[in-house]
Design a protein around this motif. Structure first.
Motif, mmCIF file in Angstrom:
data_model
loop_
_atom_site.group_PDB
_atom_site.id
_atom_site.type_symbol
_atom_site.label_atom_id
_atom_site.label_comp_id
_atom_site.label_asym_id
_atom_site.label_seq_id
_atom_site.Cartn_x
_atom_site.Cartn_y
_atom_site.Cartn_z
ATOM 1 N N GLY A 154 11.351 4.053 7.434
ATOM 2 C CA GLY A 154 11.444 5.276 7.994
ATOM 3 C C GLY A 154 11.840 6.592 7.204
ATOM 4 N N LEU A 155 12.699 6.401 6.311
ATOM 5 C CA LEU A 155 13.088 7.263 5.219
ATOM 6 C C LEU A 155 12.123 7.530 4.100
ATOM 7 C CD1 LEU A 155 16.853 6.644 5.075
ATOM 8 C CD2 LEU A 155 15.933 8.503 6.115
ATOM 9 N N ILE A 156 11.398 6.619 3.652
ATOM 10 C CA ILE A 156 10.546 6.599 2.469
ATOM 11 C C ILE A 156 9.420 5.491 2.805
ATOM 12 C CG2 ILE A 156 10.543 6.226 -0.078
ATOM 13 C CD1 ILE A 156 13.437 6.228 0.080
ATOM 14 N N PRO A 157 8.304 6.099 3.709
ATOM 15 C CA PRO A 157 7.199 5.257 4.254
ATOM 16 C C PRO A 157 6.562 4.565 2.943
ATOM 17 C CG PRO A 157 7.189 7.289 5.327
ATOM 18 C CD PRO A 157 8.345 7.361 4.213
ATOM 19 N N ALA A 158 6.448 5.236 1.760
ATOM 20 C CA ALA A 158 5.340 4.628 0.746
ATOM 21 C C ALA A 158 6.331 3.374 0.031
ATOM 22 C CB ALA A 158 5.297 5.773 -0.088
ATOM 23 N N LEU A 159 7.685 3.317 0.255
ATOM 24 C CA LEU A 159 8.483 2.303 -0.685
ATOM 25 C C LEU A 159 7.974 0.943 -0.011
ATOM 26 C CD1 LEU A 159 10.891 1.915 -2.421
ATOM 27 C CD2 LEU A 159 12.300 1.951 -0.545
ATOM 28 N N ASP A 160 7.780 -0.024 -1.126
ATOM 29 C CA ASP A 160 7.455 -1.309 -0.822
ATOM 30 C C ASP A 160 8.890 -2.120 -0.444
ATOM 31 O OD1 ASP A 160 6.981 -4.207 -0.683
ATOM 32 O OD2 ASP A 160 5.869 -4.042 -2.744
ATOM 33 N N VAL A 161 9.056 -2.480 0.727
ATOM 34 C CA VAL A 161 10.311 -3.390 0.971
ATOM 35 C C VAL A 161 9.966 -4.741 1.525
ATOM 36 C CG1 VAL A 161 11.528 -0.984 2.093
ATOM 37 C CG2 VAL A 161 10.100 -2.369 3.580
ATOM 38 N N SER A 162 8.916 -5.130 1.036
ATOM 39 C CA SER A 162 8.643 -6.450 1.586
ATOM 40 C C SER A 162 9.530 -7.469 0.831
ATOM 41 C CB SER A 162 7.084 -6.752 0.893
ATOM 42 O OG SER A 162 7.004 -6.636 -0.480
ATOM 43 N N ILE A 163 10.297 -7.183 -0.255
ATOM 44 C CA ILE A 163 11.128 -8.250 -0.807
ATOM 45 C C ILE A 163 12.437 -8.232 0.077
ATOM 46 C CG2 ILE A 163 12.499 -8.970 -2.909
ATOM 47 C CD1 ILE A 163 10.088 -7.624 -4.531
ATOM 48 N N MET A 164 12.929 -9.351 0.469
ATOM 49 C CA MET A 164 14.233 -9.325 1.331
ATOM 50 C C MET A 164 15.237 -8.873 0.275
ATOM 51 S SD MET A 164 13.309 -10.787 4.278
ATOM 52 C CE MET A 164 14.798 -11.695 4.617
ATOM 53 N N LEU A 165 16.498 -8.097 1.060
ATOM 54 C CA LEU A 165 17.259 -7.622 0.198
ATOM 55 C C LEU A 165 18.576 -8.790 -0.024
ATOM 56 C CD1 LEU A 165 18.060 -4.386 2.063
ATOM 57 C CD2 LEU A 165 16.955 -4.846 -0.049
ATOM 58 N N LYS A 166 18.928 -8.996 -1.108
ATOM 59 C CA LYS A 166 19.987 -10.000 -1.537
ATOM 60 C C LYS A 166 21.176 -9.857 -0.834
ATOM 61 C CE LYS A 166 17.671 -11.877 -5.836
ATOM 62 N NZ LYS A 166 16.693 -10.652 -6.255
ATOM 63 N N ASN A 167 21.997 -10.715 -0.727
ATOM 64 C CA ASN A 167 23.571 -10.184 -0.179
ATOM 65 C C ASN A 167 24.223 -9.462 -1.259
ATOM 66 O OD1 ASN A 167 23.005 -13.455 1.267
ATOM 67 N ND2 ASN A 167 24.136 -11.759 2.432
ATOM 68 N N THR A 168 24.852 -8.589 -1.054
ATOM 69 C CA THR A 168 25.661 -7.467 -1.747
ATOM 70 C C THR A 168 24.604 -6.989 -2.914
ATOM 71 O OG1 THR A 168 26.360 -8.895 -3.809
ATOM 72 C CG2 THR A 168 27.865 -8.718 -1.767
ATOM 73 N N SER A 169 23.286 -6.878 -2.722
ATOM 74 C CA SER A 169 22.533 -6.105 -3.476
ATOM 75 C C SER A 169 22.776 -4.565 -3.236
ATOM 76 C CB SER A 169 21.046 -6.051 -3.140
ATOM 77 O OG SER A 169 20.722 -6.001 -1.818
ATOM 78 N N VAL A 170 22.312 -3.602 -4.000
ATOM 79 C CA VAL A 170 22.531 -2.149 -4.022
ATOM 80 C C VAL A 170 21.251 -1.545 -4.282
ATOM 81 C CG1 VAL A 170 23.529 -0.253 -4.856
ATOM 82 C CG2 VAL A 170 24.748 -2.182 -5.185
ATOM 83 N N THR A 171 20.929 -0.685 -3.092
ATOM 84 C CA THR A 171 19.692 0.164 -3.092
ATOM 85 C C THR A 171 20.069 1.398 -3.051
ATOM 86 O OG1 THR A 171 18.504 -1.565 -1.895
ATOM 87 C CG2 THR A 171 17.519 0.547 -1.774
ATOM 88 N N CYS A 172 19.555 2.412 -4.186
ATOM 89 C CA CYS A 172 20.226 3.720 -3.962
ATOM 90 C C CYS A 172 18.972 4.733 -3.769
ATOM 91 C CB CYS A 172 20.618 4.023 -5.307
ATOM 92 S SG CYS A 172 22.141 3.305 -5.717
ATOM 93 N N ILE A 173 19.053 5.680 -2.723
ATOM 94 C CA ILE A 173 18.260 6.597 -2.152
ATOM 95 C C ILE A 173 18.943 8.000 -2.346
ATOM 96 C CG2 ILE A 173 17.040 5.030 -0.670
ATOM 97 C CD1 ILE A 173 18.667 6.363 1.527
ATOM 98 N N LEU A 174 17.979 9.043 -2.930
ATOM 99 C CA LEU A 174 18.505 10.335 -3.142
ATOM 100 C C LEU A 174 17.727 11.072 -2.049
ATOM 101 C CD1 LEU A 174 17.803 10.131 -7.156
ATOM 102 C CD2 LEU A 174 20.070 9.919 -5.676
ATOM 103 N N LYS A 175 18.431 12.174 -1.669
ATOM 104 C CA LYS A 175 17.988 13.245 -0.814
ATOM 105 C C LYS A 175 17.922 14.467 -1.721
ATOM 106 C CE LYS A 175 17.715 15.221 3.652
ATOM 107 N NZ LYS A 175 17.791 15.275 5.099
ATOM 108 N N GLU A 176 16.903 14.895 -2.039
ATOM 109 C CA GLU A 176 16.739 16.310 -2.526
ATOM 110 C C GLU A 176 15.606 17.248 -1.951
ATOM 111 O OE1 GLU A 176 17.400 16.131 -7.078
ATOM 112 O OE2 GLU A 176 16.411 14.339 -6.633
ATOM 113 N N HIS A 177 15.947 18.324 -1.869
ATOM 114 C CA HIS A 177 14.682 19.284 -1.442
ATOM 115 C C HIS A 177 14.351 18.697 -0.253
ATOM 116 C CE1 HIS A 177 15.075 20.603 -5.372
ATOM 117 N NE2 HIS A 177 14.581 19.345 -6.017
ATOM 118 N N GLY A 178 15.012 18.314 0.829
ATOM 119 C CA GLY A 178 14.525 17.983 2.233
ATOM 120 C C GLY A 178 14.161 16.430 2.462
ATOM 121 N N GLY A 179 13.890 15.907 1.170
ATOM 122 C CA GLY A 179 12.955 14.633 1.262
ATOM 123 C C GLY A 179 13.686 13.497 0.491
ATOM 124 N N TRP A 180 13.435 12.126 0.742
ATOM 125 C CA TRP A 180 14.163 10.956 0.401
ATOM 126 C C TRP A 180 13.160 10.263 -0.763
ATOM 127 C CZ3 TRP A 180 19.124 9.962 1.474
ATOM 128 C CH2 TRP A 180 19.644 10.296 2.460
#
Length: 193
Positions: A154-180
């Motif tokens: 929802g925040l970053i529609p172009a992002l490929d999220v097909s890979i399952m997140l691992k337990n205790t994995s970190v994903t960092c997102i930035l909000k600048e100029h109104g977008g993510w």
């Protein structure tokens, strides 16, 4: 102004190992999950984080508490909007149990699962509210695999999220100029160290 959100999937649970759908079942971390949280906390201690929040579910809260203690932070709040997606009729089951109970076509049936659209809506709303509450800050959020991937879509529609997140994995997102934008996805190198 740049706001950085570190999205973390909780540590492992017995149900993760058994391949059971957890959904809203409030499972605790297992021993490995507590170790994973401690290793992640050590990694995060080398960075600057201002706040830490958690889903209101036990496995996420336990992970957040381990991290908060190592970083010298107080858990800033529990956020129901980032709790895991509801597993409906398949919650608590393994794939074999689902096939035994509903047949091999169970994925085509109405299992009363929370829809990806509803989950995405509540996840995006929760993260946008946090970013609005702490502009220019570095904020950690401990949550769950499915809701995090839905939220990221929802925040970053172009992002490929097909890979399952691992337990205790970190994903960092930035909000600048109104977008993510996504700076880091599913990073779990700390688990190999």
């Amino acid at each position: 102004m740049r706001t950085r959100i570190g999205l973390i999937r909780h540590g492992s649970t017995l149900w993760n190992k058994e391949g059971r759908v957890q959904g809203h079942t409030d499972n605790p971390l297992d021993e490995e999950g507590l170790r994973q949280a401690a290793v992640l906390a050590e990694r995060l201690s080398k960075e600057t984080w201002d706040y830490i929040y958690s889903s209101d579910m036990l496995r996420a809260r336990q992970t957040a508490e381990v991290i908060a203690a190592r970083l010298g932070l107080t858990l800033a709040g529990l956020i129901p909007g980032i709790r895991e997606m509801n597993g409906g009729l398949i919650e608590g089951t393994t794939e074999d149990e689902r096939i035994a109970r509903f047949g091999s076509g169970w994925k085509t049936m109405d299992m009363q699962l929370e829809s990806r659209e509803l989950a995405q809506e509540r996840g995006v709303k929760a993260i946008e509210e946090l970013a609005g509450r702490h502009p220019g800050s570095n904020v950690l959020v401990v949550s769950h695999g499915a809701i995090l991937r839905s939220t990221l879509m929802g925040l970053i529609p172009a992002l490929d999220v097909s890979i399952m997140l691992k337990n205790t994995s970190v994903t960092c997102i930035l909000k600048e100029h109104g977008g993510w934008t996504c700076e880091l996805y599913n990073a779990a190198e700390h688990l190999q160290e």
